[in-house]
Motif scaffolding. Structure first.
Motif, PDB file in Angstrom:
ATOM      1  N   LYS A 106     -89.233  13.244 -13.847  1.00 50.14           N
ATOM      2  CA  LYS A 106     -88.212  12.486 -13.114  1.00 50.14           C
ATOM      3  C   LYS A 106     -87.616  11.385 -13.988  1.00 50.14           C
ATOM      4  N   LEU A 107     -88.498  10.706 -14.736  1.00 49.84           N
ATOM      5  CA  LEU A 107     -88.002   9.668 -15.635  1.00 49.84           C
ATOM      6  C   LEU A 107     -87.089  10.261 -16.699  1.00 49.84           C
ATOM      7  N   HIS A 108     -87.492  11.432 -17.237  1.00 55.22           N
ATOM      8  CA  HIS A 108     -86.683  12.082 -18.271  1.00 55.22           C
ATOM      9  C   HIS A 108     -85.328  12.504 -17.714  1.00 55.22           C
ATOM     10  N   MET A 109     -85.325  13.083 -16.500  1.00 50.52           N
ATOM     11  CA  MET A 109     -84.067  13.506 -15.883  1.00 50.52           C
ATOM     12  C   MET A 109     -83.179  12.299 -15.580  1.00 50.52           C
ATOM     13  N   LYS A 110     -83.791  11.193 -15.144  1.00 50.92           N
ATOM     14  CA  LYS A 110     -83.012   9.985 -14.865  1.00 50.92           C
ATOM     15  C   LYS A 110     -82.408   9.435 -16.145  1.00 50.92           C
ATOM     16  N   LYS A 111     -83.187   9.483 -17.242  1.00 47.54           N
ATOM     17  CA  LYS A 111     -82.672   9.011 -18.520  1.00 47.54           C
ATOM     18  C   LYS A 111     -81.513   9.872 -18.987  1.00 47.54           C
ATOM     19  N   GLN A 112     -81.652  11.204 -18.834  1.00 47.77           N
ATOM     20  CA  GLN A 112     -80.563  12.107 -19.222  1.00 47.77           C
ATOM     21  C   GLN A 112     -79.316  11.851 -18.382  1.00 47.77           C
ATOM     22  N   ALA A 113     -79.513  11.630 -17.079  1.00 45.49           N
ATOM     23  CA  ALA A 113     -78.360  11.359 -16.208  1.00 45.49           C
ATOM     24  C   ALA A 113     -77.657  10.066 -16.615  1.00 45.49           C
ATOM     25  N   ASN A 114     -78.437   9.041 -16.955  1.00 43.83           N
ATOM     26  CA  ASN A 114     -77.834   7.778 -17.390  1.00 43.83           C
ATOM     27  C   ASN A 114     -77.073   7.951 -18.702  1.00 43.83           C
ATOM     28  N   GLU A 115     -77.663   8.715 -19.641  1.00 46.41           N
ATOM     29  CA  GLU A 115     -76.992   8.958 -20.910  1.00 46.41           C
ATOM     30  C   GLU A 115     -75.709   9.767 -20.705  1.00 46.41           C
ATOM     31  N   GLN A 116     -75.766  10.768 -19.809  1.00 43.85           N
ATOM     32  CA  GLN A 116     -74.578  11.574 -19.529  1.00 43.85           C
ATOM     33  C   GLN A 116     -73.480  10.725 -18.886  1.00 43.85           C
ATOM     34  N   ALA A 117     -73.882   9.854 -17.963  1.00 48.72           N
ATOM     35  CA  ALA A 117     -72.898   8.977 -17.322  1.00 48.72           C
ATOM     36  C   ALA A 117     -72.273   8.029 -18.342  1.00 48.72           C
ATOM     37  N   ALA A 118     -73.095   7.524 -19.268  1.00 44.10           N
ATOM     38  CA  ALA A 118     -72.564   6.634 -20.309  1.00 44.10           C
ATOM     39  C   ALA A 118     -71.592   7.381 -21.223  1.00 44.10           C
ATOM     40  N   ASP A 119     -71.928   8.638 -21.563  1.00 42.25           N
ATOM     41  CA  ASP A 119     -71.030   9.436 -22.411  1.00 42.25           C
ATOM     42  C   ASP A 119     -69.712   9.707 -21.690  1.00 42.25           C
ATOM     43  N   GLN A 120     -69.794  10.052 -20.411  1.00 50.18           N
ATOM     44  CA  GLN A 120     -68.573  10.305 -19.648  1.00 50.18           C
ATOM     45  C   GLN A 120     -67.713   9.044 -19.550  1.00 50.18           C
ATOM     46  N   PHE A 121     -68.354   7.898 -19.389  1.00 49.02           N
ATOM     47  CA  PHE A 121     -67.600   6.641 -19.329  1.00 49.02           C
ATOM     48  C   PHE A 121     -66.893   6.373 -20.656  1.00 49.02           C
ATOM     49  N   ARG A 122     -67.618   6.616 -21.766  1.00 50.93           N
ATOM     50  CA  ARG A 122     -66.987   6.407 -23.084  1.00 50.93           C
ATOM     51  C   ARG A 122     -65.805   7.349 -23.289  1.00 50.93           C
ATOM     52  N   VAL A 123     -65.962   8.608 -22.849  1.00 58.10           N
ATOM     53  CA  VAL A 123     -64.866   9.576 -23.000  1.00 58.10           C
ATOM     54  C   VAL A 123     -63.667   9.159 -22.162  1.00 58.10           C
ATOM     55  N   ARG A 124     -63.930   8.758 -20.894  1.00 58.64           N
ATOM     56  CA  ARG A 124     -62.825   8.318 -20.034  1.00 58.64           C
ATOM     57  C   ARG A 124     -62.143   7.076 -20.591  1.00 58.64           C
ATOM     58  N   PHE A 125     -62.955   6.151 -21.109  1.00 54.29           N
ATOM     59  CA  PHE A 125     -62.386   4.928 -21.677  1.00 54.29           C
ATOM     60  C   PHE A 125     -61.526   5.245 -22.897  1.00 54.29           C
ATOM     61  N   ASN A 127     -60.063   8.173 -23.563  1.00 57.02           N
ATOM     62  CA  ASN A 127     -58.859   8.880 -23.116  1.00 57.02           C
ATOM     63  C   ASN A 127     -57.846   7.909 -22.507  1.00 57.02           C
ATOM     64  N   LYS A 128     -58.367   6.915 -21.776  1.00 52.57           N
ATOM     65  CA  LYS A 128     -57.460   5.934 -21.172  1.00 52.57           C
ATOM     66  C   LYS A 128     -56.767   5.105 -22.244  1.00 52.57           C
ATOM     67  N   GLN A 129     -57.510   4.743 -23.286  1.00 50.26           N
ATOM     68  CA  GLN A 129     -56.905   3.994 -24.382  1.00 50.26           C
ATOM     69  C   GLN A 129     -55.839   4.827 -25.087  1.00 50.26           C
ATOM     70  N   GLU A 130     -56.166   6.109 -25.340  1.00 49.66           N
ATOM     71  CA  GLU A 130     -55.198   6.983 -26.003  1.00 49.66           C
ATOM     72  C   GLU A 130     -53.950   7.177 -25.130  1.00 49.66           C
ATOM     73  N   GLU A 131     -54.162   7.299 -23.806  1.00 54.98           N
ATOM     74  CA  GLU A 131     -53.022   7.463 -22.910  1.00 54.98           C
ATOM     75  C   GLU A 131     -52.142   6.209 -22.907  1.00 54.98           C
ATOM     76  N   ARG A 132     -52.779   5.047 -22.904  1.00 60.11           N
ATOM     77  CA  ARG A 132     -51.996   3.807 -22.951  1.00 60.11           C
ATOM     78  C   ARG A 132     -51.207   3.716 -24.246  1.00 60.11           C
ATOM     79  N   LYS A 133     -51.815   4.146 -25.352  1.00 64.44           N
ATOM     80  CA  LYS A 133     -51.124   4.109 -26.645  1.00 64.44           C
ATOM     81  C   LYS A 133     -49.927   5.062 -26.637  1.00 64.44           C
ATOM     82  N   MET A 134     -50.119   6.263 -26.057  1.00 63.97           N
ATOM     83  CA  MET A 134     -49.005   7.218 -25.997  1.00 63.97           C
ATOM     84  C   MET A 134     -47.894   6.700 -25.090  1.00 63.97           C
ATOM     85  N   GLU A 135     -48.269   6.028 -23.988  1.00 66.07           N
ATOM     86  CA  GLU A 135     -47.241   5.451 -23.118  1.00 66.07           C
ATOM     87  C   GLU A 135     -46.437   4.384 -23.859  1.00 66.07           C
ATOM     88  N   GLY A 136     -47.121   3.578 -24.671  1.00 62.95           N
ATOM     89  CA  GLY A 136     -46.405   2.585 -25.472  1.00 62.95           C
ATOM     90  C   GLY A 136     -45.492   3.237 -26.500  1.00 62.95           C
TER      91      GLY A 136
END
Length: 232
Positions: A106-125, A127-136
């Motif tokens: 359970k601890l391992h799965m929770k750690k993986q879920a947290n790491e996956q959520a952090a990776d998804q947040f970095r990807v979204r962030f 992509n959002k930065q790249e989108e803002r740059k393209m809009e500019g």
């Protein structure tokens, strides 16, 4: 006062010792005492097993075996005092290990879920930065397109979104609304690519260089490329 306290404590201690001596021991306690007494005493010649060992050449204190590689002390006696059945302790131990393993998983799965959520947040962030740059970059291209078109006396843009929209604009008619819906189907990246190509073909202008070239040959020979990545 101190003497009286000491006398009271001594009297209480003597009473405890008397109660302990007079207390009748349980059957289990008597069995344990007799067992401990027997186990502490060494085997004598009256023991048949020990007598047989001596006949075969064994001496007290030696290790068992022909070459003396065996044990010296007897195998310890493990008395089962509980009322549980045979194998119950092993069952409890196995259950505890399974519980611990499930907890670790359970601890391992929770750690993986947290790491996956952090990776998804970095990807979204990112992509959002790249989108803002393209809009500019798109607004920058629209502004340049409007200026260059007006220099060529072009009053109406090729596409409505080629120019920047005015901040305060009257209500458009139905045709303008249809054009807006058509342009909204394009992504920011697609609009930027189309507008960049238009500026290069129509005005020989590179938005990334910020330079207007003399002709297409001058543009192709002196401009590094047609994207921001090519100009980095």
């Amino acid at each position: 006062m101190v003497r009286r306290v000491k006398e009271a404590l001594q009297k209480e201690e003597k009473q405890k010792e008397a109660n302990e001596r007079n207390r009748q021991k349980s059957v289990k306690e008597e069995e344990k005492e007799r067992r401990d007494l027997v186990l502490k005493s060494a085997l004598g010649n009256e023991n048949k097993g020990f007598a047989l060992l001596q006949k075969m050449g064994y001496k007290s204190g030696q290790a068992l075996g022909k070459s003396g590689e065996g044990i010296v002390e007897p195998i310890p006696l493990n008395i089962k005092t509980g009322r549980s059945g045979l194998g119950h302790e092993e069952f409890k131990k196995r259950k505890a290990e399974e519980k611990l393993e499930n907890y670790r998983q359970k601890l391992h799965m929770k750690k993986q879920a947290n790491e996956q959520a952090a990776d998804q947040f970095r990807v979204r962030f990112k992509n959002k930065q790249e989108e803002r740059k393209m809009e500019g970059d798109l607004r920058k291209s629209q502004r340049a397109c409007q200026q260059l078109d007006m220099q060529k006396d072009i009053d109406v843009p090729k596409e409505t979104w080629y120019w920047l929209e005015p901040e305060e604009e009257d209500k458009k008619d139905e045709e303008d609304k249809d054009d807006e819906c058509t342009s909204s189907d394009l992504s920011v990246s697609e609009k930027l690519q189309l507008l960049t190509a238009y500026l290069r073909e129509e005005h020989f202008y590179c938005i990334w260089c910020g330079t207007t070239y003399e002709d297409s040959e001058d543009l192709s020979s002196n401009c590094p490329g047609d994207s921001a990545a090519d100009h980095d």
